[in-house]
Design a protein around this motif. Structure first.
Motif, PDB file in Angstrom:
ATOM      1  N   LYS A  17      16.598  19.266  25.901  1.00  0.00           N
ATOM      2  CA  LYS A  17      18.126  19.786  26.268  1.00  0.00           C
ATOM      3  C   LYS A  17      18.728  19.093  27.095  1.00  0.00           C
ATOM      4  N   LYS A  18      17.700  18.679  28.250  1.00  0.00           N
ATOM      5  CA  LYS A  18      18.343  17.930  29.408  1.00  0.00           C
ATOM      6  C   LYS A  18      19.199  16.446  28.835  1.00  0.00           C
ATOM      7  N   LYS A  19      18.662  15.812  27.965  1.00  0.00           N
ATOM      8  CA  LYS A  19      18.870  14.675  27.369  1.00  0.00           C
ATOM      9  C   LYS A  19      20.276  14.840  26.685  1.00  0.00           C
ATOM     10  N   VAL A  24      26.185  14.448  26.428  1.00  0.00           N
ATOM     11  CA  VAL A  24      27.538  15.118  26.191  1.00  0.00           C
ATOM     12  C   VAL A  24      28.303  15.143  27.727  1.00  0.00           C
ATOM     13  N   ALA A  25      27.831  15.451  28.773  1.00  0.00           N
ATOM     14  CA  ALA A  25      28.702  15.463  29.895  1.00  0.00           C
ATOM     15  C   ALA A  25      29.026  14.199  30.461  1.00  0.00           C
ATOM     16  N   ALA A  29      32.904  13.155  30.708  1.00  0.00           N
ATOM     17  CA  ALA A  29      33.560  12.615  32.033  1.00  0.00           C
ATOM     18  C   ALA A  29      34.391  11.159  31.774  1.00  0.00           C
ATOM     19  N   LEU A  30      33.959  10.592  30.448  1.00  0.00           N
ATOM     20  CA  LEU A  30      34.639   9.167  30.296  1.00  0.00           C
ATOM     21  C   LEU A  30      35.879   9.616  29.324  1.00  0.00           C
ATOM     22  N   PRO A  36      30.289  17.065  18.010  1.00  0.00           N
ATOM     23  CA  PRO A  36      28.747  17.444  18.188  1.00  0.00           C
ATOM     24  C   PRO A  36      28.219  18.262  16.878  1.00  0.00           C
ATOM     25  N   LEU A  37      27.033  17.559  16.352  1.00  0.00           N
ATOM     26  CA  LEU A  37      26.650  18.003  15.079  1.00  0.00           C
ATOM     27  C   LEU A  37      25.247  18.706  15.081  1.00  0.00           C
TER      28      LEU A  37
END
Length: 118
Positions: A17-19, A24-25, A29-30, A36-37
C-alpha cells in the motif's frame, strides 16, 4: 502515451500500500497522466500485468507484485526501479517520457544535446 500503474486496491500488505501510494503521489506531483489499473478487482488487469512483466524481472515465485508500471505496452519497472529513478532524478527517462519544458531534466537533456553537437 499512457502510463499504466497496476495497483491492488485491497492489499493486506501495508508495504505494498505504501509503495503504491508513493508511486501515485509522485506521478501526481509531476502532473504525469497515468491510468491506475486495479488487479484485486479485475482479473483481466491481473492476467495482463503478470503476462507482460518480463521473465527476468519477475520474482523467484514468478508472481510480480504491485505496483508495476508500464508505458502503454512497454514495461518500465516495479517499485524498486521507480524508486531508483526517482533518486537519480530520471523518472521521465524511466517512464519513457520527454521531460517537460522548463524542468531540470529538460535543461539537462538540452545541455547533453548541445555537447554532442560540438
Amino acid at each position: 502515451m499512457v502510463i499504466k500503474v497496476f495497483l491492488a486496491s485491497s492489499s493486506g500488505s501495508t508495504a505494498i500500500k505504501k509503495k503504491q501510494q508513493d508511486v501515485v503521489a509522485f506521478l501526481e506531483a509531476l502532473k504525469v497522466d497515468y491510468t491506475p489499473l486495479d488487479i484485486a478487482c479485475n482479473e483481466d488487469n491481473r492476467a495482463w500485468m503478470r503476462q507482460n512483466v518480463p521473465e527476468e524481472k519477475k520474482p523467484a515465485n514468478g508472481i510480480p507484485l504491485p505496483p508495476q508500471i508500464f508505458n502503454e505496452e512497454s514495461y518500465c519497472g516495479d517499485y524498486d526501479t521507480f524508486f531508483n529513478a526517482k533518486e537519480d532524478n530520471s523518472v521521465y527517462a524511466f517512464l519513457g517520457l520527454p521531460p517537460p519544458p522548463g524542468s531540470k531534466a529538460h535543461a539537462y537533456e538540452e545541455e547533453e544535446l548541445e555537447e554532442e553537437a560540438e
